[in-house]
Design a protein around this motif. Structure first.
Motif, PDB file in Angstrom:
ATOM      1  N   PHE A  43       0.848  -1.189   0.000  1.00 27.93           N
ATOM      2  CA  PHE A  43       0.000   0.000   0.000  1.00 27.93           C
ATOM      3  C   PHE A  43       0.883   1.239   0.000  1.00 27.93           C
ATOM      4  O   PHE A  43       1.938   1.270   0.634  1.00 27.93           O
ATOM      5  CB  PHE A  43      -0.898  -0.005   1.243  1.00 27.93           C
ATOM      6  CG  PHE A  43      -1.852   1.162   1.298  1.00 27.93           C
ATOM      7  CD1 PHE A  43      -3.072   1.121   0.632  1.00 27.93           C
ATOM      8  CD2 PHE A  43      -1.514   2.320   2.002  1.00 27.93           C
ATOM      9  CE1 PHE A  43      -3.935   2.201   0.666  1.00 27.93           C
ATOM     10  CE2 PHE A  43      -2.381   3.409   2.040  1.00 27.93           C
ATOM     11  CZ  PHE A  43      -3.592   3.351   1.376  1.00 27.93           C
ATOM     12  N   HIS A  44       0.472   2.253  -0.716  1.00 28.30           N
ATOM     13  CA  HIS A  44       1.249   3.478  -0.839  1.00 28.30           C
ATOM     14  C   HIS A  44       0.342   4.654  -0.529  1.00 28.30           C
ATOM     15  O   HIS A  44      -0.815   4.678  -0.981  1.00 28.30           O
ATOM     16  CB  HIS A  44       1.773   3.566  -2.278  1.00 28.30           C
ATOM     17  CG  HIS A  44       2.738   4.672  -2.521  1.00 28.30           C
ATOM     18  ND1 HIS A  44       2.318   5.949  -2.780  1.00 28.30           N
ATOM     19  CD2 HIS A  44       4.090   4.694  -2.558  1.00 28.30           C
ATOM     20  CE1 HIS A  44       3.385   6.714  -2.978  1.00 28.30           C
ATOM     21  NE2 HIS A  44       4.473   5.974  -2.839  1.00 28.30           N
ATOM     22  N   GLU A  45       0.880   5.593   0.234  1.00 25.44           N
ATOM     23  CA  GLU A  45       0.085   6.737   0.663  1.00 25.44           C
ATOM     24  C   GLU A  45      -0.620   7.446  -0.492  1.00 25.44           C
ATOM     25  O   GLU A  45      -1.773   7.830  -0.399  1.00 25.44           O
ATOM     26  CB  GLU A  45       1.029   7.728   1.349  1.00 25.44           C
ATOM     27  CG  GLU A  45       0.608   8.053   2.736  1.00 25.44           C
ATOM     28  CD  GLU A  45       1.582   9.031   3.369  1.00 25.44           C
ATOM     29  OE1 GLU A  45       2.633   8.560   3.819  1.00 25.44           O
ATOM     30  OE2 GLU A  45       1.272  10.233   3.404  1.00 25.44           O
ATOM     31  N   ARG A  62      -0.557   6.345  -3.952  1.00 22.50           N
ATOM     32  CA  ARG A  62      -1.106   5.484  -5.015  1.00 22.50           C
ATOM     33  C   ARG A  62      -2.159   4.500  -4.524  1.00 22.50           C
ATOM     34  O   ARG A  62      -2.828   3.856  -5.332  1.00 22.50           O
ATOM     35  CB  ARG A  62       0.018   4.685  -5.694  1.00 22.50           C
ATOM     36  CG  ARG A  62       1.175   5.509  -6.207  1.00 22.50           C
ATOM     37  CD  ARG A  62       0.772   6.477  -7.289  1.00 22.50           C
ATOM     38  NE  ARG A  62       1.950   7.053  -7.923  1.00 22.50           N
ATOM     39  CZ  ARG A  62       1.958   8.214  -8.542  1.00 22.50           C
ATOM     40  NH1 ARG A  62       0.855   8.940  -8.603  1.00 22.50           N
ATOM     41  NH2 ARG A  62       3.060   8.675  -9.091  1.00 22.50           N
ATOM     42  N   GLY A  63      -2.247   4.303  -3.228  1.00 24.53           N
ATOM     43  CA  GLY A  63      -3.251   3.367  -2.701  1.00 24.53           C
ATOM     44  C   GLY A  63      -2.766   1.929  -2.735  1.00 24.53           C
ATOM     45  O   GLY A  63      -1.566   1.676  -2.559  1.00 24.53           O
TER      46      GLY A  63
END
Lengths: 180, 353
Positions: free
Chosen positions: B159-161, B163-164
């Protein structure tokens, strides 16, 4: 509407091509659309059309100033070894780290695929996303604080400020508060 | 085995056609794509790494917490299934053709009522799917989230802040959510309105496909309508927007049906009863012809021409007349000709009940 190519059949395929801001509209019948080879609409009827080909089409935009060869070679994911060029070819990432490795080049690509969007606005994992949820909460509170100050509602502003401090403290301690 | 027993045992929760708007909407489906942070994605992973992903998920599923939606689910590896068994799962929309055919390290988990299925090591490490009857995407999303939360308690998602959820394909990134609704739209097809609706739906970021996923034509007037954009909108917004559009299509379909009934009453009635005749009396029937006739009969039921047959017939026969399921019922592999004979028999038996 009549097909602008043959002028006989009804136009059923409509699309707009925008290249460097220059907009061209096409209204064609299916037969002419199929025969038109200089546009991507040809692929509508291709049985071999894969998502990857389509994606490659998305990326296939000449940069204004071509990058020097060496820089292009450098864009490689250190974790899985995939290069940006390979990503373009297969249309898939090799691992989660590719998103960081290709970060700069990715925003325009994602915008094109995702209707202009590039930033996630949905669910956050509960366990691993705790700090992120807190940061989002703090951002919203800061905005509220500014609005309150602008309206000179200082009493309420002080309450919100205290709340922000509380959450920032939890964040600094690496805590994981339930912010729902 | 009687067909009744077979259908009951086939487990599909949506077969009874009892959800909201189920005269036009067959199913609502939610799919969430997730990946594990520390593993290469299926396109690059080694046999060992694929195995490691399977083991991690298996451990979570083997020890579900009380009341967990994962309870009672068991992991089945694709390598342990016969081709026919895999085909049946694909035909019931429980797994994708991609998992069945091209994922050597693939596995799946299916809930007892076949409402929830989880695919492992398909294009992404994990794909959670929830199917509900009729138009109820929100309910399906809720259920899929329960499964997602349960898995996330024990697994570290990629999970990326900004990009989701980091998916294998950039077309799924962000929410990893694909919401899709299966609709029966004979009115819009007959009045030739479908071709006009399609381009405007595309402009709204909505994809329309035939019933069996990408690239296939719409057989039996059944269309799958789904969101294209997965990034930048919340899951709730994606589902709400799609529901609004589907409701508009339902309205248009209803008025198209009324219009045909008014302007072509006898011709329509004739077509419906001819199709019923084919289903009642044919001895050999191909799947395409069967699908068209079933669609006509279902329309006949909806418009009140036919009253003695249950509206669930469309859903039942949709499942029952597919090649894999026919062979499963027969208990053996059949040639295409044998399948056509068997299909005709199954339909005759079912429709007379």
């Amino acid at each position: 509407m009549i097909c602008q190519e043959c002028g006989i059949r009804k136009a059923t395929v409509h699309f707009t091509k925008i290249i460097n801001g220059e907009k061209t509209e096409y209204h064609l019948c299916e037969v002419c659309a199929q025969g038109k080879s200089d546009t991507f609409i040809n692929t509508f009827h291709s049985p071999n059309l894969s998502l990857n080909n389509l994606l490659a089409g998305f990326f296939n935009v000449e940069p204004k100033y071509p990058e020097p060869f060496e820089t292009r070679q450098m864009t490689r994911c250190a974790n899985c070894g995939m290069t940006f060029e390979q990503f373009l070819e297969v249309g898939k990432f090799g691992c989660a780290h590719c998103y960081d490795a290709f970060h700069e080049k990715l925003t325009p690509v994602l915008k094109r695929i995702q209707g202009g969007n590039w930033k996630h606005n949905g669910k956050i994992p509960r366990r691993t996303g705790g700090a992120l949820q807190l940061r989002k909460k703090i951002d919203i509170l800061k905005e509220t604080l500014q609005n309150l100050v602008a309206k000179e509602e200082f009493e309420k502003a002080a309450e919100v400020r205290d709340e922000i401090r509380m959450y920032e403290k939890i964040l600094q301690e690496g805590g994981d508060a339930d912010v729902h | 085995m009687s067909i009744d027993e077979f259908l009951n045992r086939s487990g599909c929760s949506w077969i009874n056609a009892d959800g909201p708007q189920s005269d036009i909407v067959l199913t609502s489906r939610i799919r969430l794509a997730r990946n594990l942070k520390d593993h290469l994605y299926p396109i690059l992973f080694s046999d060992e790494e694929a195995q490691a992903v399977l083991t991690k998920v298996e451990q979570v599923v083997a020890n579900p917490s009380p009341g967990s939606p994962l309870q009672g689910m068991e992991m089945v590896r694709m390598s342990a299934l016969e081709p026919l068994q895999k085909q049946v799962l694909v035909e019931k929309h429980l797994i994708s053709p991609n998992l069945a055919e091209e994922s050597p390290h693939g596995a799946c988990l299916i809930s007892e009522n076949e409402e929830i299925s989880i695919m492992i090591n398909e294009e992404d490490h994990i794909r959670i799917q929830c199917i509900t009857s009729g138009l109820q995407l929100e309910k399906a999303l809720e259920k899929a989230f329960l499964v997602d939360d349960e898995l996330e308690k024990h697994l570290d998602y990629a999970f990326h802040e900004v990009r989701g959820y980091l998916t294998s394909c950039p077309t799924n990134v962000g929410t990893g959510l694909r919401a899709s609704v299966m609709m029966h739209l004979p009115g819009l097809v007959m009045t030739r309105q479908m071709n006009q609706i399609l381009p405007s739906l595309n402009q709204l970021g909505i994809t329309v496909r035939g019933i069996y996923g990408e690239g296939s034509e719409a057989i039996g007037n059944i269309f799958q309508i789904s969101n294209q954009i997965t990034l930048g909108k919340s899951e709730e917004d994606i589902v709400r927007d799609l529901t609004t559009i589907v409701e508009q299509i339902i309205e248009q379909e209803r008025s198209a049906r009324e219009q045909i009934k008014k302007t072509a009453g006898v011709q329509l009635e004739d077509r419906i009863f001819r199709s019923l005749g084919v289903l009642l009396h044919s001895r050999i029937i191909e799947s395409k012809e069967a699908a068209q006739c079933i669609s006509d009969v279902r329309l006949g039921i909806d418009l009140g021409f036919i009253s003695e047959i249950s509206p669930a017939i469309l859903n039942e026969l949709l499942i029952l007349t597919q090649p894999g399921i026919i062979q499963q019922h027969a208990g053996k592999t059949l040639s295409p000709f044998e399948r056509d004979v068997r299909r005709a028999t199954l339909i005759r038996e079912r429709i007379r009940m």
